[in-house]
Scaffold this motif. Structure first.
Motif: not given
Length: 233
Positions: A96-102, A147-152, A181-184, A228-230
């Motif tokens: 997968s090339s998608d990125l999920s950031l919390t 924060r570390r994964e954001r570089a992707a 954007l995923e939330a409760d 946040v799914h990018v």
């Protein structure tokens, strides 16, 4: 670190940066000898010295020269460059090339409402994103891991927003990365992560734009957890 800085760093310098990090320079200062580094690179001492100097000039390492060598540590920009390289390889070996950031919802500085509403941006948003955003941004403070994964994000294809000018000033360019954007309360899409070339925000935060006010649509308050799914454009 800007995309321009990343592009300007050659593969030879990146190899040296990686070796320094493997020796512990990402965690603190390490003692470096140009002769020893040259042996590992299969190059001359002069070449090794030039590559260290280049990394120093680009702000990717800091050096303290002493009589029998130098103490070197990787800077925050150097670490971000290594993280970008890591994320590129992760994308190669993962399907997968998608990125999920919390992160958590946080208050902004109030600038988003002004800039999103400017006509030179609004026209481009409508043409390129397919909607005019709600006049304001949702700010998300990223978790330590994200924060570390954001570089992707730099390796994903985003939507370019061009710079433009009016009678008073020139406004900078940006890139919009599509996602959700995923939330409760549920998931909202489309959203776009907007990354200005010049911004007062640090890399610990994301700014999101969307057709509607996300706080209302997803019943969000400061401190609420979100994902946040990018995606690639």
């Amino acid at each position: 670190m800007s995309n321009t800085t990343r592009a300007a760093v050659g593969s030879d310098e990146l190899t040296v940066l990686k070796l320094l990090a493997l020796d512990g320079a990402r965690r603190g200062e390490v003692k470096v000898s140009c002769a020893n580094l040259a042996d590992r690179l299969d190059a001359s001492s002069q070449t090794a010295s030039r590559r260290l100097q280049s990394l120093d000039d680009d702000g990717l390492v800091e050096r303290d020269l002493v009589s029998d060598g130098q103490w070197v540590c990787v800077t925050a920009d150097g670490e971000r460059l290594l993280e970008s390289e890591y994320e590129d390889y992760r994308r190669i070996f993962e399907e997968s090339s998608d990125l999920s950031l919390t992160g958590t919802v946080t208050g902004g500085m109030g600038e988003g409402r002004h800039y999103i509403s400017l006509p030179g941006y609004k026209r481009q948003f409508a043409d390129k994103l397919g909607y005019e955003p709600f006049p304001g941004t949702l700010n998300v403070a990223l978790s330590a891991q994200s924060r570390r994964e954001r570089a992707a994000m730099e390796s994903l294809d985003g939507v370019p927003i061009d710079s433009w000018a009016d009678d008073e000033r020139t406004y900078g360019s940006a890139t919009c990365y599509p996602g959700a954007l995923e939330a409760d309360a549920g998931t909202y899409e489309p959203v776009h992560v907007i990354v200005p070339d010049r911004t007062h925000h640090d890399e610990d935060q994301l700014e999101l734009i969307a057709p509607d006010r996300l706080r209302d649509d997803l019943d969000l308050d400061d401190g609420d957890d979100v994902v946040v799914h990018v995606e690639d454009e």
